[in-house]
Design a protein around this motif. Structure first.
Motif, PDB file in Angstrom:
ATOM      1  N   ASN A  86       8.867 -29.415  27.919  1.00  0.00           N
ATOM      2  CA  ASN A  86       8.061 -30.389  27.183  1.00  0.00           C
ATOM      3  C   ASN A  86       7.458 -29.870  25.893  1.00  0.00           C
ATOM      4  O   ASN A  86       6.984 -30.646  25.075  1.00  0.00           O
ATOM      5  N   ASP A 119       5.422 -30.650  20.630  1.00  0.00           N
ATOM      6  CA  ASP A 119       5.659 -31.495  21.801  1.00  0.00           C
ATOM      7  C   ASP A 119       7.062 -32.093  21.698  1.00  0.00           C
ATOM      8  O   ASP A 119       7.367 -32.809  20.748  1.00  0.00           O
ATOM      9  N   SER A 121       8.437 -33.615  24.574  1.00  0.00           N
ATOM     10  CA  SER A 121       8.557 -34.367  25.821  1.00  0.00           C
ATOM     11  C   SER A 121       9.296 -35.687  25.639  1.00  0.00           C
ATOM     12  O   SER A 121       9.887 -36.204  26.585  1.00  0.00           O
ATOM     13  N   LYS A 145      16.591 -28.697  25.215  1.00  0.00           N
ATOM     14  CA  LYS A 145      15.572 -29.433  25.984  1.00  0.00           C
ATOM     15  C   LYS A 145      16.131 -29.642  27.374  1.00  0.00           C
ATOM     16  O   LYS A 145      17.241 -30.115  27.536  1.00  0.00           O
TER      17      LYS A 145
END
Length: 146
Positions: A86, A119, A121, A145
């Motif tokens: 994340n 970030d 996420s 990711k």
């Protein structure tokens, strides 16, 4: 270009990076003739293939320049964890002004200002290119990711 009257074709260019059992295809999108890219790649590369599927009509598929950067005078830049779930941490490039995250087709997925934590996420799992920019430097790194 095939003729001197044609200055530049704005077309994404695929490159396949090979390192042992690992390989990855990235797509770079030059903005002008002679554009240069710097990629921070953690693996030692065995080879790089330009246009591995042969889609681009070109007289040559040879890279004219590939340099290993002299890191003895550079500050080490750490981007971790990679792969990340994340959040990415950026250390060693404190003076960067902005960042952009592209997918492997060089479509912009996210951008922001200088942050030591980024970030991610909202990104789908996969491979991306993180581009960090300062007034004098552009650093690109392949990130994953989870």
């Amino acid at each position: 270009p095939s003729h001197p009257s044609v200055y530049f074709f704005n077309i994404p260019l695929p490159y396949q990076l090979h390192s042992g059992s690992w390989d990855s295809t990235i797509i770079l999108n030059p903005r002008f003739s002679g554009d240069r890219f710097t990629l921070a790649i953690q693996q030692d590369l065995d080879s790089i293939s330009f246009d591995p599927e042969g889609w681009i009509l070109a007289k040559s598929d040879v890279l004219t320049e590939l340099q290993e950067r002299d890191r003895s005078r550079e500050e080490e830049v750490l981007i971790y964890p990679n792969p990340a779930l994340n959040e990415l941490n950026v250390k060693g490039f404190e003076e960067f002004e902005s960042y952009q995250i592209f997918n492997t087709s060089m479509q912009l997925m996210q951008k922001g200002n200088s942050e030591s934590k980024i970030d991610i996420s909202n990104l789908d799992p996969g491979t991306y290119i993180l581009q960090i920019e300062s007034e004098e430097t552009i650093l690109r790194s392949i990130i994953s990711k989870q």
